[in-house]
Design a protein around this motif. Structure first.
Motif, short mmCIF file in Angstrom:
data_model
loop_
_atom_site.label_atom_id
_atom_site.label_comp_id
_atom_site.label_asym_id
_atom_site.label_seq_id
_atom_site.Cartn_x
_atom_site.Cartn_y
_atom_site.Cartn_z
N TYR A 122 8.95 -32.68 -60.17
CA TYR A 122 10.38 -32.37 -60.22
C TYR A 122 11.21 -33.62 -59.94
N TYR B 191 16.66 -24.59 -55.92
CA TYR B 191 17.94 -25.26 -56.13
C TYR B 191 18.88 -24.83 -55.02
N SER C 70 19.96 -36.41 -56.70
CA SER C 70 19.17 -35.19 -56.92
C SER C 70 17.80 -35.32 -56.30
N SER D 60 14.10 -27.64 -61.53
CA SER D 60 13.25 -27.46 -60.36
C SER D 60 12.96 -25.99 -60.10
N LEU E 234 18.98 -29.62 -60.19
CA LEU E 234 17.96 -28.84 -59.52
C LEU E 234 17.83 -27.46 -60.15
N TYR F 70 16.74 -32.86 -53.35
CA TYR F 70 15.60 -31.97 -53.59
C TYR F 70 14.66 -31.97 -52.39
#
Length: 353
Positions: free
Chosen positions: A173, A239, A182, A236, A232, A186
């Motif tokens: 990710y 988020y 980001s 991902s 995200l 994350y």
């Protein structure tokens, strides 16, 4: 278990299996079995090599690193095994690094990134201690073998080895995110995933993310928070959404609300699941503020205990034809993350706890 040991054991098992049951296989079937087993081996190894574990303190490091530098650092952190008792020389071939980064990384790129990473320092600052570190003590490139190797700073052992509590992220990710903010957010989200929410003062989160001082709050919100929130959500398995906490007119803190996409996506698979979820979780909540298209009167859409849509202002049930249209609208808004009642779920749960 080393890669070589694991691979040899796997091949031994495969050959033994095929030898024992060879009478049941044609040459084509044997090829298909080998392809399937090698695919499973590759998937297992790649998943294992994608896990990133860092201490909570290291996860909040203060340092100004580019997207490529973060990708490089996290790629080598993912090579550290959970069972490692001491740092080793961790190595990646140039082709492996290119595969991880999913972008061209040529020999001419190596020296510049070695120079910058060896010269850059970062801070770990908490209530008990301020420390300044470098991630690596040596970085090497074997030109004949086309192999990159690093040794982590011994001072980072408490932050990367034999961890009881740690932030656990997935490299795949991180490498997909285009924004360096980001990537860092994350990992912070991953740290607080079980808790569901976390809060930072604006000045603190700006420092952790190395946001330029020239960014006013508007730029910080647009270029950092909004960009990371979008990335995200799109790329991902987890988020976040956020709430601004103000003192007067000034935003003093940010409350991050963590969302698990696997859970959210379950009720967004289709409108039937969405309606069932809303009926189970949002009875008598303010679902949507709207204006009646027939008479221009403002209404508040809500859900009765019987599961029917009604106008809270006038306490009138909405007819089936209009209700169908409204359910479709609500479903559309939910998929775009525009229903406030869903955004506040994590906050309400946290308050109740």
């Amino acid at each position: 278990m080393s890669f070589l040991h694991f691979t040899m054991s796997f091949l031994h098992f495969t050959m033994s299996f095929l030898h024992s049951y060879y009478v049941f296989f044609t040459p084509l079937n044997i090829c298909n079995v080998l392809i399937l087993l090698m695919t499973l081996l590759y998937t297992c190894l790649m998943t294992k090599n994608n896990i990133i574990r860092t201490s909570h303190q290291l996860n909040h490091f203060r340092g100004n690193y580019t997207k490529l530098e973060l990708d490089f650092i996290y790629s080598f952190i993912s090579e550290i095994r959970e069972e490692d008792k001491d740092f080793k020389k961790y190595s990646l071939s140039l082709s492996e690094l290119q595969r991880k980064l999913n972008k061209p990384f040529k020999t001419r790129d190596i020296e510049p990134i070695f120079d910058t990473l060896m010269s850059k320092k970062f801070k770990v600052n908490n209530n008990k201690k301020l420390a300044i570190y470098n991630f690596f003590i040596t970085m090497e490139f074997d030109k004949e073998k086309r192999l990159l190797s690093v040794k982590f700073s011994p001072d980072l052992k408490p932050h990367l080895l034999k961890l009881d509590q740690y932030a656990r992220g997935n490299l795949k990710y991180i490498l997909e995110f285009k924004s360096m903010y980001s990537k860092r957010l994350y990992m912070l989200i991953a740290q607080w995933k079980k808790r569901g929410t976390f809060k930072y003062k604006v000045e603190e989160i700006r420092e952790v993310l190395a946001v330029p001082e020239v960014y006013d709050y508007g730029n910080f919100k647009r270029r950092v928070l909004k960009t990371a929130e979008k990335e995200l959500f799109e790329k991902s398995n987890i988020y976040f959404e956020y709430e601004e906490i103000k003192i007067g007119k000034k935003v003093e803190s940010i409350l991050f609300i963590i969302k698990n996409k696997a859970i959210i996506d379950d009720y967004l698979i289709n409108i039937t699941k969405f309606i069932d979820y809303m009926r189970d979780n949002h009875v008598n909540d303010d679902i949507l503020f709207a204006t009646d298209k027939n008479n221009g009167v403002e209404i508040i859409i809500s859900i009765s205990k019987k599961g029917m849509l009604y106008d809270k202002y006038q306490n009138i049930e909405i007819d089936k034809i209009r209700a169908k249209e409204i359910w479709n609208t609500l479903f559309s808004y939910a998929k775009k993350k525009e229903l406030k009642c869903l955004k506040k779920e994590k906050i309400e749960k946290e308050i109740q706890q």
